[in-house]
Enzyme design. Structure first.
Site, PDB file in Angstrom:
ATOM      1  N   GLY A 207      -8.930  76.886 -33.649  1.00 35.64           N
ATOM      2  CA  GLY A 207      -7.514  76.988 -33.312  1.00 35.64           C
ATOM      3  C   GLY A 207      -6.646  77.468 -34.465  1.00 35.64           C
TER       4      GLY A 207
ATOM      5  N   SER B 104     -11.965  80.246 -33.057  1.00 33.14           N
ATOM      6  CA  SER B 104     -11.147  81.461 -33.041  1.00 33.14           C
ATOM      7  C   SER B 104     -11.916  82.713 -32.588  1.00 33.14           C
ATOM      8  CB  SER B 104     -10.483  81.686 -34.401  1.00 33.14           C
ATOM      9  OG  SER B 104      -9.599  80.612 -34.696  1.00 33.14           O
TER      10      SER B 104
HETATM   11  P1  13P Z   1     -10.504  78.063 -30.453  1.00 31.60           P
HETATM   12  O1  13P Z   1     -11.339  79.139 -29.802  1.00 31.60           O
HETATM   13  O2  13P Z   1      -9.175  77.869 -29.798  1.00 31.60           O
HETATM   14  O3  13P Z   1     -10.443  78.230 -31.933  1.00 31.60           O
HETATM   15  O4  13P Z   1     -11.280  76.683 -30.190  1.00 31.60           O
HETATM   16  C1  13P Z   1     -12.635  76.622 -30.444  1.00 31.60           C
HETATM   17  C2  13P Z   1     -13.153  75.371 -29.868  1.00 31.60           C
HETATM   18  O5  13P Z   1     -12.830  74.300 -30.336  1.00 31.60           O
HETATM   19  C3  13P Z   1     -14.040  75.458 -28.706  1.00 31.60           C
HETATM   20  O6  13P Z   1     -14.648  74.243 -28.444  1.00 31.60           O
END
Ligand code: 13P
Length: 248
Positions: free
Chosen positions: A169, A208
């Site tokens: 994230g 991400s």
């Molecule tokens: P993001 O793809 O939003 O970074 O989150 C990754 C994740 O935690 C998937 O389980």
């Protein structure tokens, strides 16, 4: 040869409308015949997801399960209940569960065992924080998380997701080389416990992943697909990520 696997982790997002949108979109698509695609919505939407997604060849999974089979554990959901709702997968040990809900390494083995006993494939999530990486503890942390969760389990029915905490994230993806290095480390660890399984086990990268960086990550030898958070809430983008896994 390992099949590519792409899993959407909606976290605390999405609704029945998004499920409908996905179902309509993927109904036209054949990607699920080439790549295993799984969607993990919040638990209350699993029955709807069962009807809409399982029907078109997209599997569904829970985001967590209890380490207990049944009993006085208010708010918990058992692996068996997830299976009853049509799940084939369940995420276990996501870093948000570990850091925000105080799930320790100690409960992971019970969760993995419950999932397997219920006929689900556990997706064990592991990964280091930035501080641990910078302190040179990467390999130790990964081995520790793996060994505490993988006790008396069936390696033939397990997926491992490497999600560096600093990449979740944040928009900061691990470079394909950084991710590959850890995926190799994980496969080597599995080879020591279950030599016959090491080349078969699917190891996913998460943190991400977006349509723009998916192909490069998935092109690495030991990266068999992705666990997608934010980008999985956008149907077009999620589809593009699944396409990148197909082209691996
Ligand atoms: P993001 O793809 O939003 O970074 O989150 C990754 C994740 O935690 C998937 O389980």
């Amino acid at each position: 040869m390992r099949t590519s696997l792409v899993i959407a982790n909606w976290k605390l997002n999405g609704d029945a409308e998004l499920l409908k949108q996905m179902a309509e979109h993927f109904h036209q698509s054949e990607i699920q015949q080439h790549v295993s695609v799984v969607v993990c919505p919040p638990a209350v939407y699993l029955k709807t997801a069962d009807v809409l997604l399982n029907a078109i060849g997209i599997a569904i999974g829970g985001q967590n399960c209890s380490e207990f089979e049944h009993g006085a554990y208010t708010g918990e959901i058992s692996a068996k209940m997830l299976a009853d709702c049509g799940c084939n997968y369940v995420l276990i040990g996501h870093s948000e569960r570990r850091s925000l809900f105080a799930e320790s390494d100690a409960v992971m083995a019970g969760k993995v065992q419950q999932a397997q006993a219920a006929g689900l494939t556990p997706v064990l999530c592991i990964g280091e924080t930035l501080e641990q990486r910078e302190a040179g503890e990467l390999e130790h942390v990964i081995a520790q998380q793996l060994s505490s969760a993988c006790k008396e389990i069936d390696f033939e029915n397990l997926v491992i997701a490497y999600e560096p905490v600093w990449a979740i994230g944040t928009g900061k993806t691990a470079s394909p080389e950084q991710a590959q290095e850890v995926h190799r480390m994980i496969r080597d660890w599995v080879a020591k416990q279950a030599p016959e399984t090491a080349q078969k086990i699917q190891i996913l990268y998460g943190g991400s992943v977006k349509a723009e960086n998916a192909a490069e990550l998935f092109s690495q030898a030991d990266i068999d697909g992705g666990l997608i958070g934010g980008a999985s809430l956008d149907t077009q983008q999620f589809d593009a990520i699944c396409q990148a896994a197909k082209d691996k």
